[in-house]
Design a protein around this motif. Structure first.
Motif, mmCIF file in Angstrom:
data_model
loop_
_atom_site.group_PDB
_atom_site.id
_atom_site.type_symbol
_atom_site.label_atom_id
_atom_site.label_comp_id
_atom_site.label_asym_id
_atom_site.label_seq_id
_atom_site.Cartn_x
_atom_site.Cartn_y
_atom_site.Cartn_z
ATOM 1 N N ASN A 180 11.053 -1.913 -7.677
ATOM 2 C CA ASN A 180 10.047 -2.834 -8.236
ATOM 3 C C ASN A 180 10.675 -3.906 -9.132
ATOM 4 N N LEU B 23 1.933 -5.263 -11.415
ATOM 5 C CA LEU B 23 1.762 -4.796 -12.797
ATOM 6 C C LEU B 23 2.333 -5.747 -13.862
ATOM 7 N N SER C 160 -6.039 -2.904 -16.358
ATOM 8 C CA SER C 160 -6.468 -1.563 -15.942
ATOM 9 C C SER C 160 -5.252 -0.788 -15.485
ATOM 10 N N PHE D 252 -4.131 1.989 -13.255
ATOM 11 C CA PHE D 252 -4.776 2.662 -12.123
ATOM 12 C C PHE D 252 -4.335 4.116 -12.000
ATOM 13 N N ARG E 275 7.623 4.302 -11.229
ATOM 14 C CA ARG E 275 8.339 3.349 -10.380
ATOM 15 C C ARG E 275 9.758 3.161 -10.909
ATOM 16 N N ARG F 224 -5.770 3.438 -7.686
ATOM 17 C CA ARG F 224 -5.835 2.341 -6.711
ATOM 18 C C ARG F 224 -5.480 2.912 -5.337
ATOM 19 N N ASP G 285 -1.726 3.711 -3.433
ATOM 20 C CA ASP G 285 -0.565 3.769 -4.327
ATOM 21 C C ASP G 285 0.289 5.009 -4.072
HETATM 22 C C1 UD1 Z 1 3.893 -2.927 -4.124
HETATM 23 C C2 UD1 Z 1 4.445 -2.538 -2.786
HETATM 24 C C3 UD1 Z 1 5.853 -3.031 -2.628
HETATM 25 C C4 UD1 Z 1 5.903 -4.509 -2.849
HETATM 26 C C5 UD1 Z 1 5.385 -4.790 -4.238
HETATM 27 C C6 UD1 Z 1 5.395 -6.278 -4.504
HETATM 28 C C7 UD1 Z 1 3.690 -0.481 -1.785
HETATM 29 C C8 UD1 Z 1 3.754 1.001 -1.809
HETATM 30 N N1 UD1 Z 1 4.433 -1.092 -2.685
HETATM 31 O O1 UD1 Z 1 4.577 -2.139 -5.092
HETATM 32 O O2 UD1 Z 1 6.320 -2.768 -1.356
HETATM 33 O O3 UD1 Z 1 7.214 -4.964 -2.701
HETATM 34 O O4 UD1 Z 1 4.043 -4.302 -4.344
HETATM 35 O O5 UD1 Z 1 4.402 -6.958 -3.845
HETATM 36 O O6 UD1 Z 1 2.996 -1.047 -0.998
HETATM 37 N N2 UD1 Z 1 -0.776 -1.061 -11.640
HETATM 38 C C9 UD1 Z 1 -1.747 -0.898 -12.610
HETATM 39 N N3 UD1 Z 1 -2.521 -1.956 -12.947
HETATM 40 C C10 UD1 Z 1 -2.383 -3.201 -12.356
HETATM 41 C C11 UD1 Z 1 -1.385 -3.367 -11.360
HETATM 42 C C12 UD1 Z 1 -0.597 -2.274 -11.024
HETATM 43 O O7 UD1 Z 1 -1.898 0.185 -13.166
HETATM 44 O O8 UD1 Z 1 -3.137 -4.120 -12.700
HETATM 45 C C13 UD1 Z 1 0.079 0.092 -11.286
HETATM 46 C C14 UD1 Z 1 -0.043 0.468 -9.824
HETATM 47 O O9 UD1 Z 1 -1.119 1.353 -9.641
HETATM 48 C C15 UD1 Z 1 1.308 1.109 -9.590
HETATM 49 C C16 UD1 Z 1 2.259 0.350 -10.534
HETATM 50 O O10 UD1 Z 1 1.418 -0.276 -11.490
HETATM 51 O O11 UD1 Z 1 1.281 2.447 -9.976
HETATM 52 C C17 UD1 Z 1 3.064 -0.715 -9.828
HETATM 53 O O12 UD1 Z 1 2.187 -1.534 -9.063
HETATM 54 P P1 UD1 Z 1 2.647 -2.908 -8.390
HETATM 55 O O13 UD1 Z 1 3.315 -3.768 -9.394
HETATM 56 O O14 UD1 Z 1 1.479 -3.463 -7.655
HETATM 57 O O15 UD1 Z 1 3.799 -2.480 -7.361
HETATM 58 P P2 UD1 Z 1 3.809 -1.373 -6.222
HETATM 59 O O16 UD1 Z 1 2.444 -1.041 -5.777
HETATM 60 O O17 UD1 Z 1 4.699 -0.289 -6.678
#
Ligand code: UD1
Length: 346
Positions: A183, A204, A220, A222, A235, A299, A302
């Motif tokens: 990430n 995030l 939020s 998730f 992550r 979410r 995830d």
């Molecule tokens: C996702 C994709 C990854 C992609 C990356 C960038 C999957 C499994 N992973 O990573 O391949 O390269 O996006 O586009 O498809 N979270 C919150 N609140 C928020 C946003 C996120 O709690 O508002 C949490 C999510 O639930 C997760 C963590 O933060 O647990 C990371 O989320 P995020 O940054 O979206 O990345 P991934 O889902 O890990």
């Protein structure tokens, strides 16, 4: 003396711009192709501000075969290609799968066909740890099975790895390295480039910095009931500058003929898992900002927890992540503040 010319597709994007900076600083000439679908042209100015060198920028879409051919004909001296240009929003890919398949797969095919025609030998592909799904064992190694993709976006990463592998296997004079990112977060220490999502961020870190800046009301988190020490997902957050450096090492490995196989892939993570709540804590500690956040339902789609085994990356590729979680959150905040107060944000 330039070390040679490298094409960076998606070079005005988040990871592409940081990689362009590292390439220039290490003596490469960079040319960028970007259709600006998810990035902005002023990033080229910022790259010049940081490095003192302006990369040549070609504004067109990789789906445009005629334009791409024209580009290759005018740039027959390319040492290699680092391919970032792709659509990357997981949720959006479920809504508009045909766009994702066409954009991500056809642009890859067009580039590889151009490489064959113009004898360009070295290719770095921007892949993702999403290919592992939820791994059975952690940390996850490069030999872990590729799991059925959760989204069209994730599937394009898997298929593109195969397209590259099969093209190389077919006898094309091409070497390729797929880098499976964990990430990416953070920004260049100058605060001049960083992650710039269009609209409401799905990821995030930009959601955290935008909330702290007052653009979003509340973050939020998730899920608080996962099987992890604090209940939130885990992550392997990696500083984008560390990640950018891996691309220079990868392309040099092929240019110098040091690759063990014509096709290789490496995990690009730190090897450490941190939870969503730990990232928030680091942000609050390094910036002194109190973040407005609340717990929210899980979410859909995830992964619960994932972090990299970096042994092969460290020992074979010879790359290691160096930056800490606090450097990631601190630099992301510096970028958000700099950008919001700049003329370009107005
Ligand atoms: C996702 C994709 C990854 C992609 C990356 C960038 C999957 C499994 N992973 O990573 O391949 O390269 O996006 O586009 O498809 N979270 C919150 N609140 C928020 C946003 C996120 O709690 O508002 C949490 C999510 O639930 C997760 C963590 O933060 O647990 C990371 O989320 P995020 O940054 O979206 O990345 P991934 O889902 O890990």
């Amino acid at each position: 003396m330039s070390k040679g010319k490298v094409l960076v597709t998606g070079g005005t994007g988040y990871i592409g711009s940081h990689t362009t900076v590292e390439l220039i600083e290490q003596g490469y000439e960079v040319v960028i192709i970007d259709n600006l679908s998810n990035s902005q042209a002023f990033i080229v100015d910022r790259i010049e501000q940081i490095t003192g060198t302006r990369p040549k920028f070609y504004h067109f879409d990789l789906l445009n075969e005629a334009k791409l051919d024209e580009f290759f004909a005018a740039n027959t001296d390319l040492k290699g290609i680092i391919h970032f240009a792709a659509s990357k929003a997981v949720g959006e890919s479920v809504q508009i799968p045909l766009h994702y398949y066409r954009n991500n797969l056809v642009s890859m095919i067009n580039l590889l066909e151009g490489m064959k025609k113009y004898n360009i030998e070295n290719f770095v592909f921007s892949s993702s740890c999403t290919v592992y799904g939820q791994p059975d064992e952690l940390p996850v190694t490069e030999n872990a099975p590729v799991k059925p993709a959760e989204s069209p976006y994730g599937y394009t990463k898997q298929v593109n790895e195969n397209i590259l592998k099969d093209t190389i296997k077919s006898g094309a004079k091409i070497k390729g390295i797929a880098l499976r990112y964990f990430n990416p977060v953070g920004a260049h220490h100058s605060g001049l480039i960083g992650e710039l999502p269009i609209g409401v961020p799905a990821n995030l870190m930009p959601f955290i910095t935008q909330t702290a800046y007052g653009i979003r009301e509340q973050l939020s988190v998730f899920g608080d009931d996962y099987d992890t020490p604090d209940g939130s997902c885990i992550r392997d957050f990696i500083h984008v500058v560390d990640l950018a450096k891996a691309h220079i090492i990868a392309i040099e490995r092929m240019i110098d003929g040091k690759n063990a196989e014509a096709y290789e892939m490496f995990n690009i993570g730190t090897g450490n898992g941190f939870s969503v709540l730990e990232l928030i804590n680091s942000f609050e500690k390094t910036t002194g900002e109190k973040l407005n956040w609340k717990m929210a339902p899980r979410r859909a789609g995830d992964i619960v927890k994932i972090w990299a085994d970096t042994t092969i990356g460290n020992n074979v590729l010879g790359w290691k992540a160096e930056k800490t979680l606090d450097e990631m959150t601190g630099s992301a905040w510096k970028w958000e503040q700099n950008y919001r107060s700049s003329a370009e944000a107005k």
